[in-house]
Structure formats: C-alpha cells, structure tokens
Design a protein around this motif. Structure first.
Motif, PDB file in Angstrom:
ATOM      1  N   ASP A  13      -5.718  -7.173 -29.802  1.00 12.74           N
ATOM      2  CA  ASP A  13      -5.791  -7.899 -28.534  1.00 12.74           C
ATOM      3  C   ASP A  13      -6.230  -9.318 -28.861  1.00 12.74           C
ATOM      4  O   ASP A  13      -7.322  -9.536 -29.378  1.00 12.74           O
ATOM      5  CB  ASP A  13      -6.803  -7.223 -27.612  1.00 12.74           C
ATOM      6  CG  ASP A  13      -6.943  -7.898 -26.253  1.00 12.74           C
ATOM      7  OD1 ASP A  13      -6.379  -9.004 -26.051  1.00 12.74           O
ATOM      8  OD2 ASP A  13      -7.628  -7.322 -25.386  1.00 12.74           O
ATOM      9  N   THR A  14      -5.388 -10.297 -28.591  1.00  6.70           N
ATOM     10  CA  THR A  14      -5.690 -11.681 -28.956  1.00  6.70           C
ATOM     11  C   THR A  14      -6.294 -12.490 -27.810  1.00  6.70           C
ATOM     12  O   THR A  14      -6.413 -13.711 -27.918  1.00  6.70           O
ATOM     13  CB  THR A  14      -4.418 -12.391 -29.465  1.00  6.70           C
ATOM     14  OG1 THR A  14      -3.429 -12.356 -28.432  1.00  6.70           O
ATOM     15  CG2 THR A  14      -3.884 -11.712 -30.721  1.00  6.70           C
ATOM     16  N   SER A  15      -6.695 -11.833 -26.744  1.00  8.25           N
ATOM     17  CA  SER A  15      -7.277 -12.558 -25.613  1.00  8.25           C
ATOM     18  C   SER A  15      -8.649 -13.118 -26.006  1.00  8.25           C
ATOM     19  O   SER A  15      -9.358 -12.534 -26.822  1.00  8.25           O
ATOM     20  CB  SER A  15      -7.424 -11.639 -24.397  1.00  8.25           C
ATOM     21  OG  SER A  15      -8.454 -10.691 -24.623  1.00  8.25           O
ATOM     22  N   PRO A  16      -9.015 -14.261 -25.421  1.00  8.63           N
ATOM     23  CA  PRO A  16     -10.346 -14.824 -25.713  1.00  8.63           C
ATOM     24  C   PRO A  16     -11.479 -13.835 -25.416  1.00  8.63           C
ATOM     25  O   PRO A  16     -12.467 -13.797 -26.144  1.00  8.63           O
ATOM     26  CB  PRO A  16     -10.421 -16.046 -24.797  1.00  8.63           C
ATOM     27  CG  PRO A  16      -8.993 -16.448 -24.591  1.00  8.63           C
ATOM     28  CD  PRO A  16      -8.225 -15.143 -24.569  1.00  8.63           C
ATOM     29  N   ALA A  17     -11.325 -13.030 -24.375  1.00  9.14           N
ATOM     30  CA  ALA A  17     -12.366 -12.052 -24.037  1.00  9.14           C
ATOM     31  C   ALA A  17     -12.524 -11.005 -25.136  1.00  9.14           C
ATOM     32  O   ALA A  17     -13.642 -10.601 -25.453  1.00  9.14           O
ATOM     33  CB  ALA A  17     -12.030 -11.373 -22.707  1.00  9.14           C
TER      34      ALA A  17
END
Length: 140
Positions: A13-17
């Motif tokens: 998962d490359t999301s900032p979160a």
C-alpha cells in the motif's frame, strides 16, 4: 553484539497513511528492543537500515519478511558493527522522491534510486550521505 541489517522491499500500500503507520509502529516498538535505524521510501520502494542486538534485529527482519505491508523483501547487507550509525533515530525517515537528484545520481545509474539495482555497500553510502546532509527526519 551489535549488528546492522540493510534490506529493500516494495510497499503493498503506497498511500501516505500506510507509510506513516509503518513509521509510527516502528517508533513505538523499536526503543524497547534497542532498535535504531532509518527508513527511506520512494517510488513504492523501502530501503531500511536496522541496528541493534543480533537477536532483536534478526527477529525484526523476520517480522518484516512476514509483514503483509511488504513484498519482494531482499537482504542487502548484514554485518557485525562496533558502533551504531543511526543511534539517534528510533526510526528516521527519508522520502526518496523529494531528494535532490544530484545526490541520487551520485549513487545510481538514473536519477531515481533503485536499491534493487545497487549493492548493499552503495545503498549504505547513500544513507551515510543523507545523514551527513541532514536529509533524515524524525529524530527521536
């Protein structure tokens, strides 16, 4: 006995979160285990140096290999050390995407650093330069 381990992996998962969650978890759990280090992230790739006692570092690396947030985990270097290089960070952080391309190009064939295509020695040299140029944030 102190050791340093350097590995590379790809983020699921490359999301900032998701990236922030990994950093937060590291900063919460590493002090009790005597783990210090730095996590670089950019282009979906993690490059991480972990330092501490041999057992603690080995256990953490085993956990990372099983962690569903990482894939394509590869060991770049593992060595006994006399002293820590990242002792001031429970887990420092570098966003590789925001680095000056000339720094990256110094250690890479292209302006986008890909630790899968370089040696552990080259990857560690980049981390050393990032530390020297104060590019590592999140000192704890």
């Amino acid at each position: 006995m102190l050791v340093r381990l350097l590995y590379v992996s790809r983020a699921v998962d490359t999301s900032p979160a998701a990236i922030e969650a990994i950093l937060t978890q590291s900063r919460l759990h590493n002090p009790a285990s005597g783990i210090t280090g730095v996590l670089c992230y950019g282009g979906g790739i993690f490059l991480q140096a972990i330092e501490g006692g041999r057992t603690a570092v080995s256990e953490l690396y085993g956990h990372i290999q099983r962690d569903e947030r990482h894939k394509d985990v590869e060991l770049l270097a593992f060595e006994e050390i006399c002293e820590r290089r990242f002792g001031g960070w429970t887990m420092g952080h570098v966003n590789l995407a925001k680095l000056n391309h000339s720094i990256v190009l110094k250690y890479s064939e292209k302006p986008e650093f890909d630790p899968y295509m370089t040696s552990g020695k080259v990857s560690f040299a980049l981390l050393e330069e990032l530390m020297a140029t104060a590019s590592i944030i999140g000192r704890a």
